[in-house]
Enzyme design. Structure first.
Site, mmCIF file in Angstrom:
data_model
loop_
_atom_site.group_PDB
_atom_site.id
_atom_site.type_symbol
_atom_site.label_atom_id
_atom_site.label_comp_id
_atom_site.label_asym_id
_atom_site.label_seq_id
_atom_site.Cartn_x
_atom_site.Cartn_y
_atom_site.Cartn_z
ATOM 1 N N SER A 107 -29.080 1.301 5.253
ATOM 2 C CA SER A 107 -28.863 2.471 4.406
ATOM 3 C C SER A 107 -30.032 3.445 4.480
ATOM 4 O O SER A 107 -31.195 3.032 4.640
ATOM 5 C CB SER A 107 -28.676 2.025 2.949
ATOM 6 O OG SER A 107 -28.700 3.131 2.068
ATOM 7 N N TYR A 130 -27.066 9.635 4.674
ATOM 8 C CA TYR A 130 -26.694 10.561 3.604
ATOM 9 C C TYR A 130 -27.201 11.942 4.002
ATOM 10 O O TYR A 130 -28.296 12.073 4.554
ATOM 11 C CB TYR A 130 -27.348 10.160 2.274
ATOM 12 C CG TYR A 130 -26.744 8.947 1.613
ATOM 13 C CD1 TYR A 130 -25.384 8.890 1.322
ATOM 14 C CD2 TYR A 130 -27.537 7.863 1.260
ATOM 15 C CE1 TYR A 130 -24.833 7.782 0.704
ATOM 16 C CE2 TYR A 130 -26.996 6.749 0.644
ATOM 17 C CZ TYR A 130 -25.647 6.712 0.366
ATOM 18 O OH TYR A 130 -25.096 5.612 -0.244
ATOM 19 N N THR A 156 -21.896 8.837 5.527
ATOM 20 C CA THR A 156 -21.235 8.655 4.234
ATOM 21 C C THR A 156 -20.960 10.014 3.594
ATOM 22 O O THR A 156 -21.882 10.810 3.401
ATOM 23 C CB THR A 156 -22.092 7.792 3.290
ATOM 24 O OG1 THR A 156 -22.243 6.491 3.864
ATOM 25 C CG2 THR A 156 -21.437 7.656 1.929
ATOM 26 N N LYS A 252 -17.659 7.292 6.677
ATOM 27 C CA LYS A 252 -17.436 6.361 5.567
ATOM 28 C C LYS A 252 -17.108 7.117 4.280
ATOM 29 O O LYS A 252 -17.679 8.160 3.998
ATOM 30 C CB LYS A 252 -18.679 5.503 5.343
ATOM 31 C CG LYS A 252 -18.569 4.452 4.243
ATOM 32 C CD LYS A 252 -19.824 3.590 4.205
ATOM 33 C CE LYS A 252 -19.705 2.484 3.161
ATOM 34 N NZ LYS A 252 -19.830 3.017 1.777
ATOM 35 N N HIS A 276 -16.825 3.480 -2.114
ATOM 36 C CA HIS A 276 -18.244 3.237 -2.421
ATOM 37 C C HIS A 276 -18.401 2.064 -3.383
ATOM 38 O O HIS A 276 -19.279 2.059 -4.259
ATOM 39 C CB HIS A 276 -18.894 4.491 -3.006
ATOM 40 C CG HIS A 276 -20.327 4.670 -2.600
ATOM 41 N ND1 HIS A 276 -20.705 5.473 -1.553
ATOM 42 C CD2 HIS A 276 -21.476 4.138 -3.086
ATOM 43 C CE1 HIS A 276 -22.017 5.442 -1.418
ATOM 44 N NE2 HIS A 276 -22.513 4.627 -2.339
#
Length: 395
Positions: A107, A130, A156, A252, A276
């Site tokens: 992440s 992100y 994402t 995603k 999520h």
């Protein structure tokens, strides 16, 4: 580590070993947590079709995810603050995944950095991105993932604005943790966790600190993070991200057929059907309840992967039978990590593998790639087989 039989056993151990604020972070959803609960509960509505007197020898769970060979169609999902479940958590989880032969996804909001994980592994891992307002930071983050030889970028799209998670607010969650009497007590009651944290220097968001402009300590990091998630993110941004990255791209956060069609138009290699983990829009449908419609709409145009609520190998099988080409586990591996570090993650994967293998055999299948909706009964979720699948099966 105590003997475990199912993922729920790992969860109980992790709850005893991880400070409450970090366990709650992994084990909570937004607002009323209705979507978080539905992700798990809706799997129970899907019934499996038992077959008997069939050859169950020489079974295989080997498959591919975006062209990459995997020992079973399961990847470790990107999860924030993984390194707060256990010291150096991302590095340990990546090692366990590599040894098991499944993908690990790091992440953006990890405790261990891209470089940390690359130093602890020998094979490429995936990186989740992100999109922040600071585009220079994002350019640099993509370039760092390329330099680390990450083999896929997971973009994402469902976190432009952070969903409200009541437990995190009440716990005063932060990384590194605050030193109020409440937080000190939570950590003091978890001595094994504290010893591990004292032995590592990885206790903050190392993908960000030292890389983002003006972020050098916890205070500046908190301010930067609160301001940086970009609410202006649009489908147009996928193009420049795809060009900058230049490799396999997975989108995603798809939970709607129209969004799935938009994702196909971007030229991405795969989508992940996901809400999520129920941590964003509370009241949205479970991931498994929308999977069939999305597969039917775009499954012949793009690889459809699945994330949300998997707690067993049977859940993996159900998602694959509906049409997903691969699945992700998040909380399941985090429970293992919190329970026993790298060994716990391996244990979680072993539990999933064994349950998937046995269930597949009892459904009369020997190859995980042959699973389809004929292995399911119509139930509380719509799982009718597509005619093309039926004809192919009958052959």
């Amino acid at each position: 580590m105590p003997k475990t039989v199912e993922i729920a056993d790992l969860k109980k151990i992790a709850q005893r070993r991880v400070p409450k604020m970090f366990f709650d972070y992994a084990d909570s959803g937004a607002w009323t947590e209705s979507t978080y609960r539905a992700n798990e509960e809706d799997f129970r509505k899907i019934q499996l079709r038992q077959r008997v007197a069939v050859d169950m020898t020489d079974r295989t769970l080997e498959s591919t995810m975006i062209g990459q060979k995997v020992s079973m169609p399961v990847a470790l999902a990107p999860t924030g603050l993984t390194g707060m479940q256990h010291a150096d958590g991302e590095m340990l989880a990546a090692q366990a995944a590599e040894e098991f032969g499944v993908p690990f996804t790091l992440s953006t909001m990890s405790i261990c950095s891209i470089e940390d994980v690359a130093s602890a592994t020998t094979k490429p891992f995936w990186f989740q991105l992100y999109v922040m307002r600071d585009r220079d930071f994002i350019y640099n983050l993509i370039d760092r993932a390329k330099a680390a030889k990450c083999s896929a970028l997971v973009l994402t799209l469902d976190l432009q604005i952070l969903g409200q998670r009541h437990k995190d607010i009440r716990n005063g969650l932060s990384a590194p943790p605050k030193f109020t009497p409440k937080h000190i007590w939570q950590m003091a009651t978890r001595p094994h966790w504290c010893i591990g944290m004292l032995k590592t220097q990885r206790r903050t968001f190392r993908n960000i600190v030292g890389h983002a402009k003006g972020v050098g300590d916890l205070s500046s990091l908190s301010t930067w993070t609160a301001e940086q998630f970009d609410p202006r993110l649009s489908w147009n941004d996928v193009a420049w991200i795809k060009e900058r990255w230049g490799g396999k791209l997975i989108i995603k956060g798809i939970l709607d057929v129209e969004d799935a069609k938009m994702a196909v138009s971007t030229g991405a290699d795969a989508i992940i059907v996901s809400n999520h983990g129920g941590r964003q829009l509370d009241g949205a449908p479970s991931s498994i309840s929308v999977l069939a419609d999305i597969v039917d709409a775009v499954g012949d145009k793009i690889e459809v992967l699945f994330d949300g609520g998997i707690r067993s190998g049977q859940d993996v099988l159900k998602a694959l039978a509906i049409g997903a080409k691969g699945t992700f586990i998040g909380r399941a591996f985090l429970y293992g990590l919190g329970a026993g570090g790298k060994q716990g993650v391996t244990e979680a994967l072993e539990i999933i593998r064994k349950e998937l293998d046995i269930t597949m055999a009892l459904c009369g299948e020997r190859d995980v790639k042959n699973l389809d909706r004929n292995n399911l009964y119509k139930s509380g979720l719509e799982t009718k087989p597509r005619m093309a699948e039926v004809k192919k099966k009958r052959g």
